[in-house]
Design a protein around this motif. Structure first.
Motif, PDB file in Angstrom:
ATOM      1  N   ARG A   1      78.256  81.754  19.931  1.00  0.00           N
ATOM      2  CA  ARG A   1      76.993  81.870  20.580  1.00  0.00           C
ATOM      3  C   ARG A   1      75.770  82.497  19.964  1.00  0.00           C
ATOM      4  O   ARG A   1      74.665  82.090  20.051  1.00  0.00           O
ATOM      5  CB  ARG A   1      77.429  83.102  21.694  1.00  0.00           C
ATOM      6  N   GLU A   2      76.079  83.177  18.865  1.00  0.00           N
ATOM      7  CA  GLU A   2      74.970  83.873  18.277  1.00  0.00           C
ATOM      8  C   GLU A   2      74.451  82.708  17.171  1.00  0.00           C
ATOM      9  O   GLU A   2      73.202  82.649  17.143  1.00  0.00           O
ATOM     10  CB  GLU A   2      75.477  84.879  17.068  1.00  0.00           C
TER      11      GLU A   2
ATOM     12  N   ARG B   1      87.677  85.999  20.706  1.00  0.00           N
ATOM     13  CA  ARG B   1      86.748  86.646  21.188  1.00  0.00           C
ATOM     14  C   ARG B   1      85.373  86.708  19.925  1.00  0.00           C
ATOM     15  O   ARG B   1      84.311  86.425  20.126  1.00  0.00           O
ATOM     16  CB  ARG B   1      86.878  88.267  21.479  1.00  0.00           C
TER      17      ARG B   1
ATOM     18  N   GLU C   1      81.797  84.581  20.149  1.00  0.00           N
ATOM     19  CA  GLU C   1      80.610  85.544  19.807  1.00  0.00           C
ATOM     20  C   GLU C   1      79.764  84.899  18.856  1.00  0.00           C
ATOM     21  O   GLU C   1      78.811  84.854  18.907  1.00  0.00           O
ATOM     22  CB  GLU C   1      80.774  87.130  19.740  1.00  0.00           C
ATOM     23  N   TYR C   2      80.483  84.622  17.608  1.00  0.00           N
ATOM     24  CA  TYR C   2      79.691  84.088  16.560  1.00  0.00           C
ATOM     25  C   TYR C   2      79.089  82.678  16.665  1.00  0.00           C
ATOM     26  O   TYR C   2      78.045  82.491  16.438  1.00  0.00           O
ATOM     27  CB  TYR C   2      80.848  83.831  15.079  1.00  0.00           C
TER      28      TYR C   2
ATOM     29  N   ARG D   1      84.326  95.898  23.946  1.00  0.00           N
ATOM     30  CA  ARG D   1      85.076  94.731  24.051  1.00  0.00           C
ATOM     31  C   ARG D   1      86.570  94.799  23.976  1.00  0.00           C
ATOM     32  O   ARG D   1      87.330  94.001  24.178  1.00  0.00           O
ATOM     33  CB  ARG D   1      84.699  94.104  22.620  1.00  0.00           C
TER      34      ARG D   1
END
Length: 174
Positions: free
Chosen positions: A88-89, A81, A85-86, A41
């Motif tokens: 999406r999770e 970023r 990601e959080y 990343r």
């Protein structure tokens, strides 16, 4: 040549000055991002940082403040970023999907300081990286993080205590 002069020359369209800025700051930016994220990343986010720098350099009003401006962009890119990601999770988890972690990452035993740094909360890790590893003064750290200098000092104090406790727990003695 100073950053300030390079920035002014780059703002005037001199490609060599822009290339020199990138050459001088590419490793420190990648190192900062890497300490906040994993290596894969970090590469992507570092590219996003430089893209933002190229797009916004002409708007930098104080060329002498290039380093804090650059690290502010890096911090914002890391935060964006992680936030993405959080989100999406959370969506995947809400949809009933199981979110599998990277098994290789779980197996890797990060040694010494890097392991201890990754165990710190994000805010404390951030000020430690900026202050000690990037050698930025408290005032610049405060500007980058968007908090008062006193908050940076208290986060540094807490981070040092947490890091010390973590290292002592692992058997290291001061």
């Amino acid at each position: 040549m100073t950053d300030e002069l390079l920035v002014v020359r780059a703002q005037l369209g001199e490609r060599a000055a822009l290339n020199e800025l990138v050459t001088l700051w590419q490793v420190p930016v990648w190192t900062y991002v890497r300490r906040m994220l994993d290596a894969e990343r970090a590469d992507d986010v570092s590219q996003e940082v430089w893209l933002a720098v190229f797009r916004g350099l002409h708007r930098l009003r104080e060329p002498g403040r290039f380093a804090p401006w650059l690290f502010t962009i890096a911090r914002r890119s890391v935060t964006d970023r992680l936030r993405g990601e959080y989100a999406r999770e959370a969506e995947e988890h809400a949809a009933g999907e199981t979110v599998a972690g990277d098994p290789g990452e779980a197996v890797v035993n990060r040694a010494g300081l890097i392991g201890a740094l990754s165990g710190l909360p994000l805010l404390e890790r951030e000020v430690l990286v900026l202050y000690y590893l990037e050698d930025l003064p408290v005032e610049d750290c405060a500007q980058i993080c968007g908090v008062p200098a006193g908050t940076v000092k208290s986060r540094l104090n807490r981070a040092r205590r947490l890091l010390r406790a973590h290292l002592e727990e692992k058997g290291y003695r001061a």
